[in-house]
Design an enzyme around this catalytic site. Structure first.
Site, short mmCIF file in Angstrom:
data_model
loop_
_atom_site.label_atom_id
_atom_site.label_comp_id
_atom_site.label_asym_id
_atom_site.label_seq_id
_atom_site.Cartn_x
_atom_site.Cartn_y
_atom_site.Cartn_z
CE LYS A 20 -3.25 3.06 0.58
NZ LYS A 20 -4.27 3.32 -0.40
CB CYS B 136 -3.64 8.39 -0.86
SG CYS B 136 -5.07 8.26 -0.52
#
Ligand code: SAJ
Length: 439
Positions: free
Chosen positions: A222, A276
């Site tokens: 991730k 993000c």
């Protein structure tokens, strides 16, 4: 309960699920699992958010296709119940944790919300239950910290008292449900049978690949997939500056480079925002326990872009006989992404600070972000310059003749390749743009 029993109950949907953290990750997840036929309790510490959801109202801003209707459906059917009380996890077999994991000013992770949630869950967790962290965390966090917090709060050991998984999310504002259904997910488990149990759960909502891995692998996947994108964007930004100095068109160079197999130069722009991309490279760096010169340099390049836009503006103002000090700048776009109302880590915020430090005043326009000016003429009239910071669709069709007629100076800086330079010049503008020749 044994893992085999847990997996069987997940497969036949008799297992019960709790989702802790009902934000833009947890809430759509809770709704999708409830709609699949699993009994779900949603838990959040914000009373007003819980009350809204209990009324069947979606608390998430912005255009999220299907989510409000799905939420009303599962709450109305009693498939999703909500509460602020963490002790509700005592009645479930699996707990998904989706609380925010921001980074501090020194780029270290802030795990206060995650630790509080995990310790609260551990204090009430049923024996043998599975805890799955969906929040993005640094590599090593689940193994070295989350497992310890659960042991300390539950009084038992990993693999006996509880099981632990990490299934990082791949949501995008505007596509929360679609991405959850369509994007592949990594089921990182504290043991292979835990990963298999996770697959049994996620198979009810995810149509794409569900790949088993260990906890740390899932954490690295991730954080590195977003660090990779940040490096890609930084390369585009650096190539754009080559084109500006050498006298070439970035978009033309990019199109020709991308004809070469395996190349995929992204778009240069006025900076990298969102929840993000600016954060995850630092989480990767923190978990690596060593410096990551390329990842850190990419962050520096992308964080320098708002100031670079400012330098282009200073140059264009000078070419038009003006200066930054005392100038009035109309900034077009505050959201971090075109077509979005999300302004987290907006690059425009960095540009505004840069302008203020140099004595320029700014007015900001954005057609999507709540609370921002919507009247373009009001923002641009009497301005010395326009700066396009976001590629919102309306900015691709600016009426520069009429805007220019009401401005003090006709100066334009394009940070997102949305204005055609020939049209701008024929409307009497001095123009500078990211990735275009500076002279
Ligand atoms: N940006 C550029 N140039 C580009 C692409 C983006 O300057 O070529 C800027 C955008 O303007 C924005 C920022 O970077 O300010 C982030 O844009 P983004 O397109 O990466 O959008 P995000 O932040 O929503 O990224 C999400 C991420 N998804 C998840 O974390 C689940 C990312 O992994 C995805 O790759 C990305 O969406 C996507 O592909 O759309």
């Amino acid at each position: 309960m044994s893992l085999e029993t847990l997996r069987a109950r997940l497969e036949d949907k008799t297992a019960k699920l709790a989702v802790v953290g009902l934000g833009y990750v947890g809430l759509p997840a809770a709704c999708l699992f409830a709609a699949s036929g699993i009994e779900v309790v949603g838990i959040d510490r914000k009373e007003d958010r819980v009350r809204s959801i209990a009324r069947g109202e979606c608390p998430i801003e912005g255009d999220e296709p299907e989510l409000p209707a799905l939420l009303a459906q599962v709450v109305g059917a009693g498939a999703l119940a909500v509460t602020t009380d963490l002790s509700a996890v005592s009645r479930v077999d699996v707990v998904i944790v989706a609380v925010d994991t921001p980074v501090e000013a020194d780029h270290s992770p802030r795990y206060s919300a995650l630790e509080a949630a995990i310790r609260g869950i551990g204090a009430h967790l049923a024996v043998g239950a599975l805890v799955i962290v969906e929040s993005t965390v640094s590599p090593g966090t689940c193994r070295d910290h989350v497992a310890r917090w659960l042991t300390e709060s539950s009084g038992g050991a990993l693999g006996e008292r509880f099981h632990l998984g990490h299934c990082p999310e791949r949501v995008m504002p505007g596509r929360l449900l679609a991405n959850m259904r369509e994007m592949a997910r990594v089921c990182g488990g504290s043991s292979p049978p835990v990963s298999e149990a996770m697959r049994a759960l996620y198979r009810h909502v995810v149509a794409a690949d569900l790949d088993c891995a260990d906890l740390t692998t899932a954490e690295i996947v991730k954080t590195s997939e977003n660090a990779y994108r940040d490096v890609q964007i930084a390369f585009a930004n650096e190539l754009a500056r080559v084109c500006e100095e050498a006298g070439a068109e970035f978009l033309e160079v990019r199109a020709l480079v991308n004809k070469s197999p395996g190349r995929n130069v992204l778009l240069a722009g006025g900076g990298v925002g969102g929840h993000c991309i600016p954060k995850d490279p630092w989480l990767l760096r923190h978990g690596a326990r060593t410096s990551l010169p390329l990842v850190e340099a990419a962050r520096a390049v992308n964080e320098s872009m708002p100031a670079h836009v400012g330098e282009l503006l200073e140059e264009a103002l000078a070419a038009a006989g003006g200066a930054l000090a005392g100038s009035r700048i109309a900034v077009l776009g505050y959201a971090y992404l075109e077509g979005s109302d999300d302004d987290r880590n907006s690059p425009t915020e960095a540009l505004l600070a840069w302008l203020d430090a140099r004595g320029a005043s700014a007015r900001v326009h954005d057609p999507f972000v709540a609370g921002r000016e919507r009247d373009l003429a009001a923002v641009t009239s009497d301005a010395d310059a326009l700066v396009v910071m976001v590629a919102h669709a309306p900015y691709r069709a600016l009426d520069l003749e009429s805007l220019g007629a009401a401005m003090r100076r006709r100066v334009l800086v394009d940070a997102r390749h949305v204005v055609e330079p020939i049209a701008a010049r024929s409307a009497g503008f001095v123009i500078r743009a990211i990735g275009r020749p500076r002279r």
